[in-house]
Scaffold this motif. Structure first.
Motif, mmCIF file in Angstrom:
data_model
loop_
_atom_site.group_PDB
_atom_site.id
_atom_site.type_symbol
_atom_site.label_atom_id
_atom_site.label_comp_id
_atom_site.label_asym_id
_atom_site.label_seq_id
_atom_site.Cartn_x
_atom_site.Cartn_y
_atom_site.Cartn_z
ATOM 1 N N GLU A 143 8.670 5.898 8.162
ATOM 2 C CA GLU A 143 8.263 4.611 7.577
ATOM 3 C C GLU A 143 7.570 3.666 8.513
ATOM 4 O O GLU A 143 7.651 3.865 9.957
ATOM 5 N N LEU A 144 6.415 2.961 7.930
ATOM 6 C CA LEU A 144 5.815 2.265 8.906
ATOM 7 C C LEU A 144 6.609 1.139 9.308
ATOM 8 O O LEU A 144 7.307 0.222 8.805
ATOM 9 N N PHE A 145 6.300 0.967 10.824
ATOM 10 C CA PHE A 145 7.403 -0.235 11.294
ATOM 11 C C PHE A 145 6.525 -1.534 11.460
ATOM 12 O O PHE A 145 5.130 -1.447 11.378
ATOM 13 N N LEU A 200 0.898 -1.102 -0.080
ATOM 14 C CA LEU A 200 -0.054 0.136 -0.030
ATOM 15 C C LEU A 200 0.744 1.153 -0.091
ATOM 16 O O LEU A 200 2.082 1.346 0.722
ATOM 17 N N ALA A 201 0.373 2.355 -0.831
ATOM 18 C CA ALA A 201 1.074 3.584 -0.656
ATOM 19 C C ALA A 201 1.159 4.290 0.522
ATOM 20 O O ALA A 201 0.198 4.275 1.348
ATOM 21 N N GLN A 202 2.172 4.763 0.892
ATOM 22 C CA GLN A 202 2.501 5.636 2.192
ATOM 23 C C GLN A 202 3.568 6.409 2.267
ATOM 24 O O GLN A 202 4.277 6.752 2.892
ATOM 25 N N ASP A 203 3.528 7.151 0.969
ATOM 26 C CA ASP A 203 4.723 8.017 0.752
ATOM 27 C C ASP A 203 4.359 9.532 1.174
ATOM 28 O O ASP A 203 5.235 10.177 1.671
ATOM 29 N N SER A 204 3.008 9.811 1.206
ATOM 30 C CA SER A 204 2.622 11.263 1.455
ATOM 31 C C SER A 204 2.212 11.323 2.714
ATOM 32 O O SER A 204 1.504 10.142 3.294
ATOM 33 N N TYR A 205 1.710 12.310 3.268
ATOM 34 C CA TYR A 205 1.299 12.731 4.458
ATOM 35 C C TYR A 205 -0.076 12.110 4.265
ATOM 36 O O TYR A 205 -0.818 11.448 5.278
ATOM 37 N N GLU A 206 -0.952 12.555 3.254
ATOM 38 C CA GLU A 206 -2.396 12.095 3.145
ATOM 39 C C GLU A 206 -2.459 10.596 3.060
ATOM 40 O O GLU A 206 -3.331 10.011 3.408
ATOM 41 N N GLU A 207 -1.387 10.075 2.265
ATOM 42 C CA GLU A 207 -1.649 8.661 1.972
ATOM 43 C C GLU A 207 -1.266 7.781 3.651
ATOM 44 O O GLU A 207 -1.868 6.850 3.773
ATOM 45 N N LYS A 208 -0.486 8.403 4.420
ATOM 46 C CA LYS A 208 -0.347 7.745 5.591
ATOM 47 C C LYS A 208 -1.472 7.860 6.530
ATOM 48 O O LYS A 208 -1.934 7.051 7.315
ATOM 49 N N LYS A 209 -1.956 9.196 6.731
ATOM 50 C CA LYS A 209 -3.165 9.475 7.373
ATOM 51 C C LYS A 209 -4.291 8.288 6.731
ATOM 52 O O LYS A 209 -5.146 7.879 7.642
ATOM 53 N N ARG A 232 8.617 17.385 11.714
ATOM 54 C CA ARG A 232 9.351 18.753 11.105
ATOM 55 C C ARG A 232 10.239 18.355 10.128
ATOM 56 O O ARG A 232 10.585 19.600 9.407
ATOM 57 N N ALA A 233 11.088 17.327 10.194
ATOM 58 C CA ALA A 233 12.178 16.882 9.293
ATOM 59 C C ALA A 233 11.743 16.748 7.734
ATOM 60 O O ALA A 233 12.524 17.080 6.921
ATOM 61 N N THR A 234 10.346 16.286 7.820
ATOM 62 C CA THR A 234 9.975 15.918 6.405
ATOM 63 C C THR A 234 8.407 16.286 6.180
ATOM 64 O O THR A 234 7.779 16.380 7.010
ATOM 65 N N SER A 235 8.290 16.737 4.820
ATOM 66 C CA SER A 235 6.806 16.997 4.779
ATOM 67 C C SER A 235 5.771 15.738 4.310
ATOM 68 O O SER A 235 4.629 15.822 4.341
ATOM 69 N N THR A 236 6.277 14.556 4.546
ATOM 70 C CA THR A 236 5.449 13.307 4.464
ATOM 71 C C THR A 236 4.823 12.667 5.618
ATOM 72 O O THR A 236 3.980 11.817 5.489
#
Length: 155
Positions: free
Chosen positions: A120-122, A53-62, A96-100
């Motif tokens: 990254e998803l652990f 599954l996609a998890q590269d962007s902030y929205e994808e992670k949410k 803070r370190a990344t926009s993702t």
């Protein structure tokens, strides 16, 4: 797997001469065995599916975190925090370190404290979490007590 089924089957055997308390205890143990089996059997397929599954962007992670939490809730499970051992839900926050954004675990017992964080998803270890505390349970309990004449009713 076989032993779980044998144990569960034994726990579901209720005798006609059993008293109520022993039946309840036996069925609660059956529920625990069942949810422990669900957690152990769901963990690997979940991990495998999450890798696709996609998890590269902030929205994808949410979106992913919402989906995971929903699936776990429907199965009576939670993520076990590797740091505290507490039943937790998966959250995403801006990093803070990344926009993702970053994945974080938030324990149910202290939902303001975040314990584990990673961009990254652990790997997630699952645990039974089938007991719910309804959000308004205390208020309803208080209102019912007040209706019984045991105190002033608050509005």
């Amino acid at each position: 797997m076989e032993s779980d089924l044998v144990t569960l089957n034994e726990l579901l055997q209720i005798r006609a001469d059993q008293d109520f308390t022993s039946v309840v205890e036996q069925l609660r143990r059956a529920r625990e065995v069942f949810y422990e089996a669900v957690a152990s059997r769901f963990e690997e397929p979940l991990q495998k599916h999450l890798r696709s599954l996609a998890q590269d962007s902030y929205e994808e992670k949410k979106t992913l975190a919402r989906w995971i939490n929903g699936e776990l809730r429907n199965l009576g499970l939670a993520v076990k925090c590797p740091k505290t051992g507490l039943d937790s839900m998966l959250c995403v926050s801006r990093d803070r370190a990344t926009s993702t954004g970053a994945f974080r675990l938030r324990p149910f017992v202290d939902n303001t404290r975040r314990t584990v964080s990673s961009v990254e998803l652990f790997p997630m270890h699952l645990t039974p979490h089938f007991e719910r505390i309804e959000p308004f349970a205390d208020k309803w309990r208080s209102n019912l007590r007040d209706e019984d004449g045991q105190g002033e009713r608050s509005r």
